[in-house]
Enzyme design. Structure first.
Site, PDB file in Angstrom:
ATOM      1  N   GLU A   1      10.346   1.250  -9.410  1.00 61.95           N
ATOM      2  CA  GLU A   1      10.643   0.539  -8.040  1.00 61.95           C
ATOM      3  C   GLU A   1       9.676  -0.717  -7.841  1.00 61.95           C
ATOM      4  O   GLU A   1       8.597  -0.580  -8.060  1.00 61.95           O
ATOM      5  CB  GLU A   1      10.355   1.630  -6.857  1.00 61.95           C
ATOM      6  CG  GLU A   1      11.604   2.823  -6.833  1.00 61.95           C
ATOM      7  CD  GLU A   1      11.522   3.396  -5.601  1.00 61.95           C
ATOM      8  OE1 GLU A   1      11.010   2.913  -4.444  1.00 61.95           O
ATOM      9  OE2 GLU A   1      11.874   4.632  -5.592  1.00 61.95           O
TER      10      GLU A   1
ATOM     11  N   GLU B   1       7.629  10.179  -6.174  1.00 63.93           N
ATOM     12  CA  GLU B   1       6.677  10.058  -5.123  1.00 63.93           C
ATOM     13  C   GLU B   1       6.039  11.188  -4.588  1.00 63.93           C
ATOM     14  O   GLU B   1       6.555  11.458  -3.110  1.00 63.93           O
ATOM     15  CB  GLU B   1       6.930   8.929  -4.120  1.00 63.93           C
ATOM     16  CG  GLU B   1       7.493   7.623  -4.955  1.00 63.93           C
ATOM     17  CD  GLU B   1       7.513   6.466  -3.810  1.00 63.93           C
ATOM     18  OE1 GLU B   1       7.363   6.753  -2.730  1.00 63.93           O
ATOM     19  OE2 GLU B   1       7.566   5.382  -4.089  1.00 63.93           O
TER      20      GLU B   1
HETATM   21  C1  GCO Z   1       9.897   5.078  -1.889  1.00 66.01           C
HETATM   22  C2  GCO Z   1      11.207   5.534  -2.124  1.00 66.01           C
HETATM   23  C3  GCO Z   1      12.403   4.644  -1.517  1.00 66.01           C
HETATM   24  C4  GCO Z   1      11.894   3.679  -0.686  1.00 66.01           C
HETATM   25  C5  GCO Z   1      11.576   2.603  -1.089  1.00 66.01           C
HETATM   26  C6  GCO Z   1      11.198   1.430   0.098  1.00 66.01           C
HETATM   27  O1  GCO Z   1       9.370   4.468  -2.667  1.00 66.01           O
HETATM   28  O2  GCO Z   1       9.678   4.874  -0.666  1.00 66.01           O
HETATM   29  O3  GCO Z   1      11.215   5.804  -3.547  1.00 66.01           O
HETATM   30  O4  GCO Z   1      13.237   5.808  -1.528  1.00 66.01           O
HETATM   31  O5  GCO Z   1      13.183   3.440  -0.041  1.00 66.01           O
HETATM   32  O6  GCO Z   1      10.262   2.465  -1.842  1.00 66.01           O
HETATM   33  O7  GCO Z   1      10.162   2.191   1.009  1.00 66.01           O
END
Ligand code: GCO
Length: 449
Positions: free
Chosen positions: A355, A168
């Site tokens: 994710e 990200e």
């Molecule tokens: C993100 C990160 C994660 C977060 C999850 C929830 O995407 O922000 O990869 O570390 O914890 O997404 O916000």
């Protein structure tokens, strides 16, 4: 009545995801250096309750218990990250062998439990020493990352075949050096901020190069992006065209630059004097082919064809349903449009959902159970839209739930829980939630149950 046999491809990859700073704890053990989140969390008011990464889920010492639980749940793929400051305490310079040894122990324990590692090289925990030398605004960080990437790929090539370069880019640049809500909490000029994006893209390129040079046969590598995602208000030709135009523009400086082999004229025109400074050869590195695109998909923006033919974003009504994370509005169609737009815009070879999940200030454990029906429904509804994308020809090859267990949710600290496994942060007891049992069944049957 037998439910329709909706199923995923036979070789579909089902997994769970975490990140080193969010679960490991042991923030200063065995030679680990300070990260920018170790520093940021200690600034009053920056993190909920002043929570730090010091203890987290104690995964540093409890990893064998965690992998045994993954095996019990039938989880065979695990996305984790390596803590750069554990391996190079100052980001560059002296190597900390104890840091490499820890991750060797981790990979060996995963292998003993039949778990395949998917390794993110960088998940926001920049060594503070590099931040002291300019952080993502400085090309020093790029050179340090190149050495870090070479080191970890050489060290773990025999145990790791799936690599993710960065997690990200927007979150550790725009949110960290623009809005300042994430570590290190700075607010740079537009020109400096654009340069942080460029430095991040260079690091992605070094990660790919390192895997190609030292990853060994069969190694795969890709970026994980939290692209700006939108979906058409109605699935009409006009609204879909508006969504495509919105998506291409909002991702032009990252995915557009990588897949396009450089910055578009439109982007450079929009940046004007604030455009990133590019050195000869930068895009040979940045745009080197990758094996997949990782997408972290949670939510998105509703877009329709505006009166003037331009895409029009619609503001959500205050009552629009969302999780406890204020940004996480519930819109499962993000899984369909987030993957379809990526494939149609950039022609990506394969997509993994690296994710997807939801954050709630969860219910306590009652009679040994956490009935997180809201999370189960979130997973079920989002998987339905993912399955629709696959049926429509989108090359989605896998899905990782965020997250395996409750953990440090950055500026929301430990209050916001994303895990399918509950963690009692006082006792460190793990309790699979209803959503974990549900996900086990999905994996076992390779379909939405
Ligand atoms: C993100 C990160 C994660 C977060 C999850 C929830 O995407 O922000 O990869 O570390 O914890 O997404 O916000």
């Amino acid at each position: 009545m037998q439910s329709p046999v909706s199923s995923f491809p036979a070789d579909f990859t089902w997994g769970v995801a975490t990140a080193a700073p969010q679960i490991e704890g042991a923030a200063f053990a065995d030679g680990k250096g300070e990260s920018i989140w170790d520093r940021f969390a200690r600034i009053p008011g920056k993190v909920h309750g002043g929570d730090t990464l010091d203890v987290a889920c104690e995964h540093y010492t409890r990893f064998r218990e965690d992998f045994a639980l993954m095996r019990e749940l039938g989880i065979k793929n695990y996305r984790l990250s390596l803590a750069w400051p554990r391996i190079f305490p100052n980001g560059d310079g002296a190597l900390n062998q104890a840091g490499l040894d820890f991750y060797h122990r981790l990979f060996d324990a995963m292998a003993e439990n039949g778990i395949t590692p998917w390794v993110t090289m960088f998940h926001w925990d920049l060594p503070q020493s590099l931040e002291d030398r300019g952080g993502w605004a400085s090309r020093v960080t790029v050179d340090a990352f190149a050495t870090y990437a070479d080191t970890i790929v050489k060290a773990f090539a025999g145990k790791v075949k799936h690599w993710i370069t960065l997690n990200e880019i927007r979150c550790f640049t725009l949110l960290a050096y623009g809005f300042g809500g994430k570590a290190p909490g700075r607010k740079l000029s537009a020109a400096e901020l654009n340069q942080t994006y460029h430095h991040a893209l260079l690091c992605h390129g070094h990660g790919v190069r390192a895997v190609r040079q030292f990853g060994g046969a069969g190694a795969q590598v890709g970026l994980t992006d939290n692209s700006d995602i939108c979906f058409p208000v109605s699935e009409t030709e006009a609204d879909i065209a508006a969504a495509k135009a919105w998506y291409a523009q909002r991702n032009e400086h990252l995915l557009g630059a990588i897949y396009g082999g450089g910055y578009s004229d439109a982007y450079l025109k929009r940046c004007g004097a604030d455009a990133p400074k590019v050195q000869a050869g930068d895009f040979d590195l940045i745009s080197a082919p990758t094996d997949f695109l990782g997408l972290n998909l949670y939510t998105g923006t509703f877009v329709r064809a505006g009166a003037n033919g331009q895409p029009e974003e619609l503001t959500l009504p205050p009552a629009y349903p969302k999780a406890d994370s204020p940004w996480l509005h519930l819109a499962p169609q993000v899984m369909y449009w987030g993957t379809r737009l990526a494939q149609e815009t950039y022609g990506v070879k394969a997509i993994y959902i690296t994710e997807n999940g939801c954050g709630y200030n969860d219910e306590p454990v009652v009679n040994g159970e956490v009935l997180d029906l809201h999370r189960r429904e979130y997973l079920r509804n989002h998987l339905r839209e993912l399955e629709r994308a696959i049926r429509d020809g989108v090359r989605v090859r896998g899905y990782f739930v965020w997250s395996f267990m409750d953990n440090y949710e950055w500026e929301d600290g430990y209050e916001r829980r994303f895990g399918i496994v509950h963690v009692d942060f006082t006792t460190q007891k793990r309790t699979p939630k209803l959503s974990a049992r549900y996900y086990s069944q999905v994996i076992r049957e390779n379909r939405i149950v």
